[in-house]
Design a protein around this motif. Structure first.
Motif, PDB file in Angstrom:
ATOM      1  N   VAL A  93       0.890  -1.003   0.081  1.00 36.53           N
ATOM      2  CA  VAL A  93      -0.088  -0.120  -0.035  1.00 36.53           C
ATOM      3  C   VAL A  93       0.782   1.331   0.041  1.00 36.53           C
ATOM      4  O   VAL A  93       1.993   1.471   0.794  1.00 36.53           O
ATOM      5  CB  VAL A  93      -0.950  -0.043   1.262  1.00 36.53           C
ATOM      6  CG1 VAL A  93      -1.685   1.315   1.359  1.00 36.53           C
ATOM      7  CG2 VAL A  93      -1.901  -1.323   1.253  1.00 36.53           C
ATOM      8  N   PRO A  94       0.850   2.038  -1.075  1.00 37.98           N
ATOM      9  CA  PRO A  94       1.856   3.299  -1.001  1.00 37.98           C
ATOM     10  C   PRO A  94       1.302   4.409  -0.127  1.00 37.98           C
ATOM     11  O   PRO A  94       0.017   4.491   0.294  1.00 37.98           O
ATOM     12  CB  PRO A  94       1.368   3.845  -2.483  1.00 37.98           C
ATOM     13  CG  PRO A  94       0.160   3.306  -2.760  1.00 37.98           C
ATOM     14  CD  PRO A  94      -0.031   2.140  -2.212  1.00 37.98           C
ATOM     15  N   MET A  95       2.461   4.774   0.523  1.00 38.85           N
ATOM     16  CA  MET A  95       2.384   5.981   1.491  1.00 38.85           C
ATOM     17  C   MET A  95       2.096   7.328   0.686  1.00 38.85           C
ATOM     18  O   MET A  95       2.437   7.042  -0.477  1.00 38.85           O
ATOM     19  CB  MET A  95       3.600   5.851   2.592  1.00 38.85           C
ATOM     20  CG  MET A  95       3.526   4.904   3.422  1.00 38.85           C
ATOM     21  SD  MET A  95       4.910   4.844   4.518  1.00 38.85           S
ATOM     22  CE  MET A  95       4.407   6.072   5.748  1.00 38.85           C
ATOM     23  N   ALA A  96       1.950   8.418   1.439  1.00 40.20           N
ATOM     24  CA  ALA A  96       1.691   9.571   0.441  1.00 40.20           C
ATOM     25  C   ALA A  96       2.519  10.496   1.166  1.00 40.20           C
ATOM     26  O   ALA A  96       2.624  10.850   2.343  1.00 40.20           O
ATOM     27  CB  ALA A  96       0.604   9.880   0.238  1.00 40.20           C
ATOM     28  N   LEU A  97       3.327  11.449   0.399  1.00 42.91           N
ATOM     29  CA  LEU A  97       3.918  12.734   0.842  1.00 42.91           C
ATOM     30  C   LEU A  97       2.963  14.078   0.433  1.00 42.91           C
ATOM     31  O   LEU A  97       3.003  13.918  -0.838  1.00 42.91           O
ATOM     32  CB  LEU A  97       5.532  12.927   0.152  1.00 42.91           C
ATOM     33  CG  LEU A  97       6.103  14.084   0.401  1.00 42.91           C
ATOM     34  CD1 LEU A  97       6.358  14.357   2.184  1.00 42.91           C
ATOM     35  CD2 LEU A  97       7.290  14.135  -0.311  1.00 42.91           C
ATOM     36  N   LEU A  98       2.499  14.633   1.420  1.00 43.89           N
ATOM     37  CA  LEU A  98       1.685  15.670   1.137  1.00 43.89           C
ATOM     38  C   LEU A  98       2.534  16.749   1.115  1.00 43.89           C
ATOM     39  O   LEU A  98       3.458  17.048   1.692  1.00 43.89           O
ATOM     40  CB  LEU A  98       0.635  15.794   2.313  1.00 43.89           C
ATOM     41  CG  LEU A  98      -0.161  16.819   2.110  1.00 43.89           C
ATOM     42  CD1 LEU A  98      -1.289  16.581   0.919  1.00 43.89           C
ATOM     43  CD2 LEU A  98      -1.202  17.001   3.379  1.00 43.89           C
ATOM     44  N   ALA A 103       6.627  22.054  -1.655  1.00 39.08           N
ATOM     45  CA  ALA A 103       7.340  21.734  -0.618  1.00 39.08           C
ATOM     46  C   ALA A 103       6.672  20.499   0.489  1.00 39.08           C
ATOM     47  O   ALA A 103       5.403  20.513   0.496  1.00 39.08           O
ATOM     48  CB  ALA A 103       7.713  22.817   0.444  1.00 39.08           C
ATOM     49  N   PRO A 104       7.650  19.533   0.972  1.00 45.11           N
ATOM     50  CA  PRO A 104       6.729  18.742   1.607  1.00 45.11           C
ATOM     51  C   PRO A 104       6.058  19.227   2.784  1.00 45.11           C
ATOM     52  O   PRO A 104       6.744  20.048   3.513  1.00 45.11           O
ATOM     53  CB  PRO A 104       8.272  17.741   1.976  1.00 45.11           C
ATOM     54  CG  PRO A 104       9.362  18.172   1.043  1.00 45.11           C
ATOM     55  CD  PRO A 104       9.157  19.576   0.610  1.00 45.11           C
ATOM     56  N   TYR A 105       5.023  18.655   3.229  1.00 46.99           N
ATOM     57  CA  TYR A 105       4.271  19.351   4.419  1.00 46.99           C
ATOM     58  C   TYR A 105       4.064  18.063   5.433  1.00 46.99           C
ATOM     59  O   TYR A 105       4.228  18.314   6.688  1.00 46.99           O
ATOM     60  CB  TYR A 105       2.895  19.695   3.729  1.00 46.99           C
ATOM     61  CG  TYR A 105       2.120  20.248   4.824  1.00 46.99           C
ATOM     62  CD1 TYR A 105       2.240  21.473   5.270  1.00 46.99           C
ATOM     63  CD2 TYR A 105       1.016  19.517   5.433  1.00 46.99           C
ATOM     64  CE1 TYR A 105       1.410  22.148   6.077  1.00 46.99           C
ATOM     65  CE2 TYR A 105       0.220  20.144   6.618  1.00 46.99           C
ATOM     66  CZ  TYR A 105       0.428  21.511   6.815  1.00 46.99           C
ATOM     67  OH  TYR A 105      -0.219  22.021   7.884  1.00 46.99           O
ATOM     68  N   SER A 106       3.766  16.814   4.822  1.00 48.59           N
ATOM     69  CA  SER A 106       3.695  15.814   5.890  1.00 48.59           C
ATOM     70  C   SER A 106       3.727  14.393   4.993  1.00 48.59           C
ATOM     71  O   SER A 106       3.256  14.543   4.075  1.00 48.59           O
ATOM     72  CB  SER A 106       2.404  15.855   6.801  1.00 48.59           C
ATOM     73  OG  SER A 106       1.088  15.974   6.023  1.00 48.59           O
ATOM     74  N   VAL A 107       3.703  13.539   6.092  1.00 50.69           N
ATOM     75  CA  VAL A 107       3.735  12.092   5.362  1.00 50.69           C
ATOM     76  C   VAL A 107       2.451  11.176   5.941  1.00 50.69           C
ATOM     77  O   VAL A 107       2.365  11.259   7.176  1.00 50.69           O
ATOM     78  CB  VAL A 107       5.135  11.207   5.773  1.00 50.69           C
ATOM     79  CG1 VAL A 107       5.114   9.821   5.247  1.00 50.69           C
ATOM     80  CG2 VAL A 107       6.458  12.084   5.076  1.00 50.69           C
ATOM     81  N   HIS A 108       1.841  10.210   5.169  1.00 50.90           N
ATOM     82  CA  HIS A 108       0.898   9.847   5.436  1.00 50.90           C
ATOM     83  C   HIS A 108       0.692   8.243   5.198  1.00 50.90           C
ATOM     84  O   HIS A 108       1.365   8.000   4.289  1.00 50.90           O
ATOM     85  CB  HIS A 108      -0.582  10.539   5.030  1.00 50.90           C
ATOM     86  CG  HIS A 108      -0.411  11.824   5.606  1.00 50.90           C
ATOM     87  ND1 HIS A 108      -1.341  12.301   6.568  1.00 50.90           N
ATOM     88  CD2 HIS A 108      -0.144  12.750   4.969  1.00 50.90           C
ATOM     89  CE1 HIS A 108      -1.422  13.493   6.886  1.00 50.90           C
ATOM     90  NE2 HIS A 108      -0.589  13.913   5.843  1.00 50.90           N
ATOM     91  N   GLY A 109      -0.017   7.408   5.756  1.00 51.60           N
ATOM     92  CA  GLY A 109      -0.064   6.015   5.580  1.00 51.60           C
ATOM     93  C   GLY A 109      -0.631   5.762   4.184  1.00 51.60           C
ATOM     94  O   GLY A 109      -0.657   4.465   3.984  1.00 51.60           O
ATOM     95  N   ASP A 116      -7.220  13.679   2.716  1.00 53.82           N
ATOM     96  CA  ASP A 116      -8.347  13.711   4.153  1.00 53.82           C
ATOM     97  C   ASP A 116      -7.700  14.604   4.952  1.00 53.82           C
ATOM     98  O   ASP A 116      -8.420  15.784   5.493  1.00 53.82           O
ATOM     99  CB  ASP A 116      -8.549  12.309   4.817  1.00 53.82           C
ATOM    100  CG  ASP A 116      -9.550  11.633   4.154  1.00 53.82           C
ATOM    101  OD1 ASP A 116      -9.978  12.028   2.664  1.00 53.82           O
ATOM    102  OD2 ASP A 116      -9.600  10.376   4.459  1.00 53.82           O
ATOM    103  N   HIS A 117      -6.271  14.878   5.235  1.00 53.90           N
ATOM    104  CA  HIS A 117      -5.562  15.622   6.033  1.00 53.90           C
ATOM    105  C   HIS A 117      -5.507  16.961   5.266  1.00 53.90           C
ATOM    106  O   HIS A 117      -5.937  17.947   5.989  1.00 53.90           O
ATOM    107  CB  HIS A 117      -4.238  15.062   6.270  1.00 53.90           C
ATOM    108  CG  HIS A 117      -3.471  16.126   7.292  1.00 53.90           C
ATOM    109  ND1 HIS A 117      -3.879  16.182   8.724  1.00 53.90           N
ATOM    110  CD2 HIS A 117      -2.443  16.885   7.020  1.00 53.90           C
ATOM    111  CE1 HIS A 117      -3.035  17.194   9.377  1.00 53.90           C
ATOM    112  NE2 HIS A 117      -2.247  17.553   8.271  1.00 53.90           N
ATOM    113  N   ALA A 118      -5.268  17.196   4.198  1.00 55.78           N
ATOM    114  CA  ALA A 118      -5.354  18.428   3.212  1.00 55.78           C
ATOM    115  C   ALA A 118      -6.728  18.880   3.542  1.00 55.78           C
ATOM    116  O   ALA A 118      -6.726  20.250   3.754  1.00 55.78           O
ATOM    117  CB  ALA A 118      -4.605  17.982   1.927  1.00 55.78           C
ATOM    118  N   ALA A 119      -7.666  18.287   3.389  1.00 55.73           N
ATOM    119  CA  ALA A 119      -9.067  18.682   3.294  1.00 55.73           C
ATOM    120  C   ALA A 119      -9.390  19.541   4.686  1.00 55.73           C
ATOM    121  O   ALA A 119     -10.065  20.450   4.640  1.00 55.73           O
ATOM    122  CB  ALA A 119     -10.166  17.582   3.193  1.00 55.73           C
ATOM    123  N   THR A 120      -8.674  18.897   5.640  1.00 50.98           N
ATOM    124  CA  THR A 120      -8.926  19.659   7.215  1.00 50.98           C
ATOM    125  C   THR A 120      -8.197  20.683   7.175  1.00 50.98           C
ATOM    126  O   THR A 120      -8.575  21.513   7.898  1.00 50.98           O
ATOM    127  CB  THR A 120      -8.625  18.653   8.326  1.00 50.98           C
ATOM    128  OG1 THR A 120      -7.086  18.330   8.039  1.00 50.98           O
ATOM    129  CG2 THR A 120      -9.042  17.197   8.304  1.00 50.98           C
TER     130      THR A 120
END
Length: 153
Positions: A93-98, A103-109, A116-120
């Motif tokens: 399952v690929p992880m994701a760099l937001l 510029a890198p903001y956060s890493v997600h599972g 979903d995090h960006a939508a918040t």
């Protein structure tokens, strides 16, 4: 019935009796030696039997310990195999760099978790771009999928 025995015949009988006594004494001595040898052999064999029984008991104990260790190792191997399979599934399952403004903001599972995090944070839930397109200038939010430890397809 009367039987007459001559002196010479009496001597022959006496000599035969004496020889029989000598032979009986020799046979008796031989029998005693054989009984002693047999008794020694029985003692030696009894010692060997006791030693073999002791060795067998130790081997049984070693076998039980080995069998227990094998069962534990088999159980642990099964648990590790399950853990490895779970890690392989997770790596698939690929992880994701937001990214925000490139510029890198956060890493997600997962990619969905990054979106979903960006939508918040106020990102538009539609119109996402992938951060893997070379030569493009990124504006706003983007997601870049990647596999753990370089695994996956």
């Amino acid at each position: 019935m009367i039987r007459l025995i001559t002196t010479s015949r009496l001597h022959q009988l006496a000599e035969a009796a004496e020889q029989a006594r000598t032979d009986a004494g020799a046979a008796d001595a031989h029998t005693v030696r054989l009984v002693q040898e047999h008794t020694e052999q029985v003692r030696a064999l009894s010692g060997l039997v006791e030693s073999a029984e002791s060795d067998a008991a130790m081997l049984r104990d070693d076998f039980v310990r080995s069998e227990t260790a094998l069962k534990q190792a088999t159980s642990k191997t099964g648990a590790l195999r399950a853990e490895l399979e779970e890690a392989r599934r997770a790596a698939a399952v690929p992880m994701a760099l937001l990214l925000f403004e490139g510029a890198p903001y956060s890493v997600h599972g997962s990619v969905q978790a990054a979106k979903d995090h960006a939508a918040t944070l106020g990102a538009n839930p539609v119109g996402w771009s992938h951060g893997t397109v070379p030569g493009t200038t990124l504006t706003g939010w983007a997601v870049m999928p990647f596999h753990r430890n370089g695994g996956g397809s």
